[in-house]
Design an enzyme around this catalytic site. Structure first.
Site, short mmCIF file in Angstrom:
data_model
loop_
_atom_site.label_atom_id
_atom_site.label_comp_id
_atom_site.label_asym_id
_atom_site.label_seq_id
_atom_site.Cartn_x
_atom_site.Cartn_y
_atom_site.Cartn_z
N SER A 1 -25.95 80.82 118.85
CA SER A 1 -26.70 79.66 118.38
C SER A 1 -25.86 78.82 117.42
CB SER A 1 -28.01 80.14 117.74
OG SER A 1 -28.90 79.08 117.53
N ASP B 1 -34.41 77.77 127.46
CA ASP B 1 -33.82 77.44 126.16
C ASP B 1 -33.69 75.93 126.05
OD1 ASP B 1 -32.11 77.09 123.91
OD2 ASP B 1 -31.12 79.01 124.28
N HIS C 1 -34.44 80.88 123.93
CA HIS C 1 -33.39 80.84 122.90
C HIS C 1 -33.46 82.11 122.06
CE1 HIS C 1 -30.45 78.93 120.33
NE2 HIS C 1 -31.15 79.33 119.28
#
Length: 353
Positions: free
Chosen positions: A202, A300, A327
């Site tokens: 991320s 995501d 995600h």
């Protein structure tokens, strides 16, 4: 308003003869190999569409997660909320487990890191954690990093970079670049190897690419890091189409929570400023960077970020698209999490040799 589209990013259009595609099956995964030809180089993009066989489990988890989540993700994180998020492990409501195998150190520039050294070391993995640039920590995933260190025979150096909003951009990237420079100079003496790898999840994936770019542009360093491992990163902070269109869906992050994260990181900046290559690496010159492994789920909001970055990356790319994954899916006890851990370990064990 300028946006990166599939064509602008370099994703082939119908009839584009500069690309060739060849489907195959690899260990039960649907694979597409795409060869990109430029005037002087030929690079390869290998796309793996994975985990269709456990899609029902993944989608059921997403449904249960959304049902248990608040009506909308919080975007106005006050000091108490940030403190709570930073105290607990990512994606959970309990503190992370600290293992005795982790060792806290301060490296050049006063940057704190957490180091894991297995009995056999054949390389060093510079790890940059996720958490929206505002939470997460180097000691927030000890169990996973220690498993990786042993399985891939890597010393793991996880960076405790400064967090927004107290330390907005470029404080976090500065810390990551300082740790990377330290490794380039001292890995051989500290760990007995110059085989360096970099990666993160991320926000950490975003910071990994910025670090590689800064080493190249500010220090003239290319080739020191031999591969990158990037999970569900944000590479366009002005927002790709999938970020904008995701809307309000309670799957760990959504359109508005991403906007809030970007405002915490780079407050008061407009979209044009956020398209600066030093902020959004999707807009950067990506030449001279190492081979990369990119992973993202189909559910995501950052899906386009990985697809577009894969198309623009100049070195060989392995792109894994995980069926149904939201995600941050690796934070949760799922079949796809265990599989991704194994794939990551295999890739990092072999990369850069």
């Amino acid at each position: 308003m300028t946006q990166v589209t599939a064509a602008a990013a370099g994703i082939p259009e119908k009839g584009d003869t500069t690309w060739s595609r060849a489907p195959a099956t690899v260990r039960g995964m649907t694979t597409t190999r795409t060869t990109r030809r430029a005037t002087t180089t030929t690079t390869t993009l290998r796309t793996l569409r994975t985990d269709q066989d456990c899609l029902a489990e993944t989608l059921k988890f997403n449904e249960d997660f959304a049902a248990a989540a608040p009506a909308a993700p919080r975007t106005d994180l006050d000091a108490d909320a940030l403190a709570r998020l930073r105290r607990n492990r990512l994606g959970g409501d309990t503190p992370p487990v600290r293992l005795p195998q982790g060792r806290d150190r301060i490296v050049a520039g006063g940057v704190p890191v957490r180091v894991f050294v297995p009995e056999c070391v054949e390389g060093v993995y510079l790890h940059l954690h996720g958490g929206g640039w505002a939470f997460g920590s180097a000691d927030g995933q000890d169990e996973r990093l220690w498993r990786l260190a042993r399985a891939a025979r890597l010393a793991v150096v996880s960076v405790d970079y400064r967090l927004a909003p107290e330390h907005p951009f470029p404080a976090g990237p500065d810390d990551c670049a300082a740790a990377a420079r330290w490794l380039v100079r001292h890995a051989a003496a500290e760990f007995g190897t110059e085989r360096l790898l970099i990666g993160g999840e991320s926000a950490g994936a975003h910071l990994s690419v910025l670090t590689l770019l800064r080493l190249r542009d500010e220090d003239g360093i290319t080739g020191a890091f031999r591969a990158a491992n990037l999970l569900f990163g944000a590479y366009d902070l002005s927002m790709t189409p999938s970020q904008r269109r995701f809307g309000v869906r309670r799957l760990l992050t959504d359109t508005e929570s991403l906007r809030a994260a970007y405002e915490r990181l780079i407050p008061g900046t407009g979209e044009e400023r956020r398209r600066s290559p030093g902020i959004s690496p999707l807009y950067a010159d990506l030449s001279g960077l190492p081979p990369v492994r990119l992973v993202v789920g189909t559910e995501d909001p950052l899906l386009d970020d990985s697809l577009f970055l894969a198309a623009r990356w100049q070195a060989p790319v392995e792109l894994g698209v995980v069926a149904g994954a939201m995600h941050g899916f690796t934070l949760f006890p799922l079949t796809i999490t265990e599989r991704e851990q194994r794939r990551q370990e295999e890739y990092l064990a072999a990369a850069g040799r």
